[in-house]
Design a protein around this motif. Structure first.
Motif, mmCIF file in Angstrom:
data_model
loop_
_atom_site.group_PDB
_atom_site.id
_atom_site.type_symbol
_atom_site.label_atom_id
_atom_site.label_comp_id
_atom_site.label_asym_id
_atom_site.label_seq_id
_atom_site.Cartn_x
_atom_site.Cartn_y
_atom_site.Cartn_z
ATOM 1 N N ASN A 24 0.843 -1.173 0.000
ATOM 2 C CA ASN A 24 0.000 0.000 0.000
ATOM 3 C C ASN A 24 0.890 1.238 0.000
ATOM 4 N N CYS A 25 0.777 2.036 -1.058
ATOM 5 C CA CYS A 25 1.610 3.241 -1.145
ATOM 6 C C CYS A 25 0.838 4.495 -0.752
ATOM 7 N N GLY A 26 -0.463 4.348 -0.519
ATOM 8 C CA GLY A 26 -1.260 5.484 -0.108
ATOM 9 C C GLY A 26 -2.304 5.928 -1.107
ATOM 10 N N LYS A 83 -6.883 1.745 -7.742
ATOM 11 C CA LYS A 83 -7.555 2.913 -7.158
ATOM 12 C C LYS A 83 -7.666 4.099 -8.114
ATOM 13 N N ASN A 84 -6.767 4.207 -9.099
ATOM 14 C CA ASN A 84 -6.790 5.310 -10.054
ATOM 15 C C ASN A 84 -6.428 4.763 -11.432
ATOM 16 N N GLU A 94 2.440 11.084 -19.317
ATOM 17 C CA GLU A 94 3.611 11.511 -18.561
ATOM 18 C C GLU A 94 3.707 10.736 -17.240
ATOM 19 N N LYS A 95 2.590 10.587 -16.549
ATOM 20 C CA LYS A 95 2.578 9.869 -15.278
ATOM 21 C C LYS A 95 2.853 8.380 -15.484
ATOM 22 N N ALA A 96 2.275 7.794 -16.518
ATOM 23 C CA ALA A 96 2.507 6.376 -16.805
ATOM 24 C C ALA A 96 3.986 6.125 -17.120
ATOM 25 N N GLN A 97 4.580 7.055 -17.888
ATOM 26 C CA GLN A 97 6.002 6.932 -18.205
ATOM 27 C C GLN A 97 6.852 7.087 -16.951
ATOM 28 N N MET A 98 6.449 7.971 -16.054
ATOM 29 C CA MET A 98 7.180 8.162 -14.810
ATOM 30 C C MET A 98 7.150 6.888 -13.964
ATOM 31 N N MET A 99 6.035 6.190 -13.967
ATOM 32 C CA MET A 99 5.960 4.919 -13.244
ATOM 33 C C MET A 99 6.993 3.934 -13.793
ATOM 34 N N CYS A 100 7.114 3.895 -15.113
ATOM 35 C CA CYS A 100 8.098 3.010 -15.746
ATOM 36 C C CYS A 100 9.520 3.457 -15.424
ATOM 37 N N ASP A 101 9.759 4.758 -15.462
ATOM 38 C CA ASP A 101 11.086 5.288 -15.153
ATOM 39 C C ASP A 101 11.490 4.930 -13.723
ATOM 40 N N LEU A 102 10.554 5.076 -12.806
ATOM 41 C CA LEU A 102 10.835 4.785 -11.402
ATOM 42 C C LEU A 102 11.153 3.306 -11.194
ATOM 43 N N PRO A 127 -1.800 10.841 -8.621
ATOM 44 C CA PRO A 127 -0.686 11.434 -7.876
ATOM 45 C C PRO A 127 0.535 10.510 -7.958
ATOM 46 N N ILE A 128 1.627 11.008 -8.490
ATOM 47 C CA ILE A 128 2.811 10.176 -8.667
ATOM 48 C C ILE A 128 3.642 10.069 -7.387
ATOM 49 N N GLU A 129 3.458 11.009 -6.471
ATOM 50 C CA GLU A 129 4.296 11.055 -5.272
ATOM 51 C C GLU A 129 4.225 9.780 -4.433
ATOM 52 N N PRO A 130 3.028 9.229 -4.166
ATOM 53 C CA PRO A 130 2.992 7.991 -3.373
ATOM 54 C C PRO A 130 3.730 6.830 -4.046
ATOM 55 N N ILE A 131 3.655 6.777 -5.363
ATOM 56 C CA ILE A 131 4.350 5.724 -6.100
ATOM 57 C C ILE A 131 5.858 5.953 -6.020
#
Length: 410
Positions: A24-26, A83-84, A94-102, A127-131
């Motif tokens: 759970n990341c929030g 959840k989202n 942009e957010k989906a790519q950031m998930m891959c980058d992380l 929200p990308i911060e919790p991920i």
């Protein structure tokens, strides 16, 4: 052909070389529910995927398509959140790519080797911060034993995690196919339906694994309907890392047929789990159409019955109103002689004939009620017009379905 399949534990980690984790990341305020998952292969995988046919596609699907195109259908990992849905957002890709980058940074791989998926509410910014803040913990916890945590993380309105795996022999080697799935509502043909992640240690070419996946999806996930809504984020992906060390499957033949049968067993089992766990469902419905002139006709008819709201309501009420079945058969978009159609209803309590040659027959309403009281109901249709057959899966339509979807965003 018949191949010996052994049910094994481990879900997406049952095959050699795969690990997973979930936490759970929030994103989900309920800390007892995981909302972020990662699947990882020790070796590079051949990959394939099938996606929703909805014109509105979630940003993760667009990014995954780009990645598989860039790598020549190769991948090493899957990151997915619940959840989202990350859909219909200006910054979605942009957010989906950031998930891959992380994920890639933690795993030491390229970002385009990551498949990304999301599920949940449409139209809310992700929200990308919790991920970002939890991806290191997620990656460090990767383990073959954490497949259950990953399966839990992709759940939305599901009431239980869905996992299955089978082992079999191919080219003298022990091979495994395993998978996990989520889905309870917004499920309707055609592909995809829900989120589904499959792994295997079979060595197989990208052409053959895509062919097998597309063929099996047609007779499993594409024959599943819960409520008539096709989601925007539906995807099934498969990773094959070749660690079973069989001679690579590069063409049709006995080895391809064996792999295809194993994949069918896994996807069919997950399909039935999804049907049984439809939102608010109290019964799993399986419709078999046999005696059809061709498979496409059988599929169309079986799906037509499973999709019928009136029939689904009758099954909830345990009412053997077989006229609703004939009605749904009759408006199916296929060519056949309705006057030859037979229908039986069945469960673990027995089988009862309700229709012969498109006409009603005398039957015991008491016996029919007893049969329909069970939580798995089978509708058997025989067209008597050929040798082809197909199955479709769904569930009854209950009061709880409306309750669940009336306050989904809350």
């Amino acid at each position: 052909m018949n191949v010996t399949m052994k049910q094994v534990e481990g879900g997406v980690c049952a095959a050699a070389g795969f690990s997973a984790n979930g936490l759970n990341c929030g994103l989900n305020p309920d800390r007892n529910k995981n909302d972020l998952a990662l699947i990882w292969s020790e070796k590079e995988c051949t990959a394939a995927a099938v996606y929703t046919t909805n014109k509105v596609k979630g940003a993760p699907i667009l990014v995954t398509k780009k990645h598989l195109a860039a790598t020549g259908n190769k991948a090493r990992a899957v990151i997915v959140n619940s959840k989202n849905a990350n859909t219909c957002n200006a910054d979605g890709e942009e957010k989906a790519q950031m998930m891959c980058d992380l994920a890639a940074a933690e795993l030491g791989i390229k970002a385009d080797e990551v498949i990304v998926a999301s599920t949940g509410v449409i139209g809310q910014k992700l929200p990308i911060e919790p991920i970002r803040d939890h991806v290191q913990e997620l990656a460090r916890g990767l383990s073959p034993q954490n497949h259950g945590k990953a399966a839990n993380a992709i759940m939305t309105t599901d009431t239980y995690a869905k996992e299955t795996a089978v082992s079999f022999t191919l080219d003298g080697k022990t091979c495994t196919v395993g998978g996990m799935a989520k889905g309870s509502g917004m499920i309707h043909p055609n592909m995809a339906t829900t989120l589904n992640f499959v792994t295997t240690d079979v060595a197989i070419s990208s052409e053959m694994i895509q062919k097998a996946l597309s063929e099996i999806v047609k007779v499993t996930y594409n024959c599943l309907s819960i409520d008539g809504d096709t989601s925007t984020n539906d995807m099934v992906s498969i990773l094959a890392n070749g660690m079973a060390e069989n001679t690579p499957v590069t063409a049709e033949g006995e080895d391809y047929d064996t792999f295809r049968q194993a994949l069918y067993q896994v996807l069919m089992t997950l399909t039935k789990m999804l049907a049984k766990d439809g939102e608010g469902a109290s019964k799993m419905l399986e419709c078999t159409c046999s005696g059809a002139p061709d498979q496409d006709t059988a599929i169309i008819i079986a799906k037509s019955v499973i999709r019928s709201p009136l029939f689904k309501c009758a099954m909830f009420g345990e009412d053997a109103n077989w006229g609703r079945i004939l009605c749904a058969i009759g408006y199916a978009d296929a060519e056949f002689d309705i006057n030859k159609v037979d229908v039986d209803l069945a469960s673990s309590k027995g089988t009862i004939a309700v229709c012969r040659n498109a006409a009603g027959v005398d039957f015991s309403e008491e016996k029919a009620k007893e049969i329909l009281e069970e939580d798995e109901i089978y509708i058997n249709i025989d067209l008597h017009q050929g040798e082809a057959s197909a199955k479709a899966w769904g569930c009854d339509l209950t009061y709880d379905y409306v309750k669940i979807n009336g306050d989904y965003r809350s």
